[in-house]
Design a protein around this motif. Structure first.
Motif, PDB file in Angstrom:
ATOM      1  N   THR A   5       0.830  -1.202   0.000  1.00  0.00           N
ATOM      2  CA  THR A   5       0.000   0.000   0.000  1.00  0.00           C
ATOM      3  C   THR A   5       0.862   1.248   0.000  1.00  0.00           C
ATOM      4  OG1 THR A   5      -0.122  -0.203   2.409  1.00  0.00           O
ATOM      5  CG2 THR A   5      -1.975  -1.048   1.141  1.00  0.00           C
ATOM      6  N   HIS A   8       1.858   1.911  -3.646  1.00  0.00           N
ATOM      7  CA  HIS A   8       0.789   2.522  -4.431  1.00  0.00           C
ATOM      8  C   HIS A   8       0.624   3.987  -4.060  1.00  0.00           C
ATOM      9  CE1 HIS A   8      -3.027   2.866  -6.582  1.00  0.00           C
ATOM     10  NE2 HIS A   8      -3.433   3.562  -5.526  1.00  0.00           N
ATOM     11  N   SER A   9       0.601   4.275  -2.729  1.00  0.00           N
ATOM     12  CA  SER A   9       0.404   5.646  -2.282  1.00  0.00           C
ATOM     13  C   SER A   9       1.548   6.534  -2.729  1.00  0.00           C
ATOM     14  CB  SER A   9       0.268   5.673  -0.755  1.00  0.00           C
ATOM     15  OG  SER A   9       0.089   6.985  -0.299  1.00  0.00           O
ATOM     16  N   SER A  12       1.342   7.184  -6.575  1.00  0.00           N
ATOM     17  CA  SER A  12       0.272   8.092  -6.972  1.00  0.00           C
ATOM     18  C   SER A  12       0.563   9.504  -6.511  1.00  0.00           C
ATOM     19  CB  SER A  12      -1.076   7.614  -6.403  1.00  0.00           C
ATOM     20  OG  SER A  12      -1.039   7.571  -4.998  1.00  0.00           O
ATOM     21  N   THR A  13       1.136   9.644  -5.281  1.00  0.00           N
ATOM     22  CA  THR A  13       1.469  10.966  -4.781  1.00  0.00           C
ATOM     23  C   THR A  13       2.578  11.588  -5.607  1.00  0.00           C
ATOM     24  OG1 THR A  13       0.829  10.306  -2.557  1.00  0.00           O
ATOM     25  CG2 THR A  13       2.176  12.270  -2.738  1.00  0.00           C
ATOM     26  N   ASP A 392      -3.769   8.172   0.168  1.00  0.00           N
ATOM     27  CA  ASP A 392      -4.259   7.885  -1.175  1.00  0.00           C
ATOM     28  C   ASP A 392      -5.564   8.658  -1.326  1.00  0.00           C
ATOM     29  OD1 ASP A 392      -5.179   6.897  -3.569  1.00  0.00           O
ATOM     30  OD2 ASP A 392      -4.920   4.781  -3.048  1.00  0.00           O
TER      31      ASP A 392
END
Length: 572
Positions: A5, A8-9, A12-13, A392
């Motif tokens: 996780t 992913h975070s 995307s950030t 997220d």
């Protein structure tokens, strides 16, 4: 263990936030301890350093830890407080507020912070919903909570124990400026179930073992109650630690900082920025029990305050002070806050006055303060900021919950370590508050936002606050930001009003700046608005008032004005 996780975070950030503070990692390692451990560490590191300053009386880190432990022992041995029990905290900002908060945690219990503006009927809901049998209360608020105390021979649940605080107990030195009367008042309360703060400390009860872990409940702030009765947001030591530590890292706050704590501590923004973060990093907090613009300016000058967390209504009042140039504000190194966007004119005036940019952020009771903050090195005005560590954040259509096109307005949903577990004893509301996406649980904020090409988020409005004027969607926050450019307007709130032709029209409730020269009429404001914004946005109705209704945390209660308008129109 590395978790996907975070990957992913981070990705995307990184994609949407090219202006992430360059010195910071995108992931935040959260200490795997209970919150009281921070008090133990700072007391060991800086035993003689002031943690709290209250009208020139200091409370050192060592004294703070010692008194919190005495409070914990009393709660356990005299009030029967057990691990996981909820305890109400109903005072103004004061040393007792902070010590009681950590005393409750040291007793392995859960803090229920209560707005000191609440009256008896409102308090009854907190008592019944939380199941608390013990409360801390200031003596000036005692009369409101006393009717809820049950004697030992009464059956049923309710409050059994009140620990009553007299603010004067912490006026041990001659203050440089006189405190308000409610602070200097002597002890005056007696009644069923009452124990006085000084007697609690004097009893010197030692607490049992500290057993609370990072995933145990820690604090339960209640929502504002704008949609039904207030709901308790269940936060663990881990979620509280997340934004307490995150705030220190984001702003680079060091142990020798001096923070002005004037935002109410019952509110998550004041709780984290004005108490939990400074305790974690070992800095000093100057406490103000109520907002007073001259007292704030005097405190900044006298204590050489370096940081101040405020909301827009405070800053508007602060810079409107005709005496503001008499104060030395040069010690200020940073100002930040949220609650409502800061108008352009106010940002400029603050910059001219202090040389500082106001760094805005965004958070909720459900997220234990900030999930978005502007990068300090590159803030944007009227901006929520960018998602902070491990958040997220997504923008979705509020009906379909599908992602909207880049730059379009939609509801903000978030998956983050600071998000609450859910609402206390309210599984239906908890179910409605969350949505599943990509195997993760996202909080629905009910706030409408847009994200620009640089990854900054901007509020367009609350989901249910839109005004529909002749089919045009009007977002009040946007109109308010424009209205603040009028030199005669000190404060403004935009609401919808019934209109026979348009269905709904735009109304401005305005507080005029008393320092503005010359007379200004409602018609003048209407004409100015039509000259400075699209006609469908411009208020057709203007009402002058002496003051706007506000919550205990200083937010303008737009819903109260909207309800008053509906009632007035219905009566007409």
């Amino acid at each position: 263990m590395f978790r996907s996780t975070h990957t992913h975070s981070e990705l995307s950030t990184a994609h949407v936030s090219p202006h992430w503070p360059p010195q910071l990692s995108r992931h935040l390692s959260i200490p795997q301890t209970n919150l009281f451990y921070n008090a133990e560490v700072s007391a060991a590191r800086y035993p003689d350093k002031p943690f709290l300053v209250f009208y020139d009386t200091p409370v050192t880190f060592a004294q703070f830890k010692d008194e919190a432990e005495r409070v914990a022992g009393y709660l356990q041995q005299q009030c029967g407080v057990k691990a996981g029990d909820r305890v109400l905290l109903y005072l103004q900002n004061s040393p007792q507020w902070v010590i009681a908060y950590y005393g409750i945690l040291r007793a392995n219990a859960v803090v229920v912070p209560v707005n000191p503006m609440n009256l008896t009927d409102e308090l009854a809901h907190y008592v019944a919903d939380s199941g608390a049998t013990t409360a801390f209360v200031a003596q000036d608020l005692y009369a409101r909570i006393a009717p809820l105390v049950r004697t030992r021979d009464e059956a049923g649940e309710g409050l059994r124990h009140l620990i009553v605080a007299t603010y004067r107990d912490y006026l041990q030195r001659e203050p440089f400026a006189p405190p308000p009367e409610f602070v200097s008042a002597p002890r005056s309360v007696n009644g069923p179930g009452v124990a006085h703060w000084a007697d609690v400390l004097e009893a010197r009860h030692a607490p049992g073992a500290l057993t609370a872990g990072p995933d145990d409940l820690c604090v339960m702030p209640y929502t504002s109650g704008t949609t039904g009765k207030p709901k308790g947001c269940m936060h663990t030591h881990r979620s509280v630690m997340c934004t307490a530590v995150g705030g220190c890292n984001w702003f680079g706050t060091q142990q020798d900082a001096v923070q002005l704590s004037v935002l109410p501590l019952f509110h998550v923004t004041g709780m984290q920025g004005g108490m939990n973060s400074p305790l974690y990093n070992g800095s000093t907090v100057v406490l103000m029990p109520r907002w007073d613009r001259d007292a704030a300016a005097r405190a900044i000058e006298h204590y050489r305050i370096t940081g101040w967390q405020a909301i827009s209504t405070m800053v508007v009042d602060f810079i409107s002070n005709p005496r503001i140039d008499e104060y030395d504000l040069s010690s200020l190194k940073g100002m930040r806050g949220g609650g409502a966007t800061m108008p352009d004119a106010v940002v400029k005036k603050l910059k001219d006055l202090t040389g500082l940019d106001f760094v805005e952020g965004y958070g909720m009771s459900e997220t234990m303060a900030a999930t978005h903050i502007n990068p300090p090195q590159r803030p944007k005005p009227q901006c929520l900021g960018i998602p902070v560590f491990d958040v997220d954040a997504r923008v979705v259509d509020p009906i379909t919950l599908e992602a909207v096109a880049p730059g379009e307005s939609g509801e903000l949903i978030m998956h983050a370590p600071q998000v609450m577990q859910g609402y206390w004893r309210n599984p239906a509301a908890t179910h409605e508050a969350f949505v599943e996406r990509d195997g993760k649980r996202f909080l629905r904020t009910g706030d409408l936002v847009r994200r620009d090409e640089e990854g900054y988020y901007f509020m367009t409005d609350r989901l249910k606050r839109m005004i529909n004027a002749s089919g045009f969607k009007v977002w009040p926050a946007e109109v308010e930001a424009l209205m603040y450019r009028h030199p005669a307007i000190k404060e403004v709130c935009i609401i919808g009003a019934q209109d026979a032709r348009r269905g709904e029209t735009v109304k401005a409730v305005v507080v005029l700046d008393p320092q503005h020269p010359g007379g200004v009429t409602e018609a003048d404001i209407v004409a100015w608005a039509h000259e400075n914004m699209a006609s469908y946005k411009a208020p057709r109705i203007v009402q002058f008032v002496e003051q706007l209704p506000k919550s205990g945390s200083g937010k303008i209660l737009w819903r109260k004005l909207q309800e008053d308008e509906a009632e007035a129109r219905g009566g007409a």
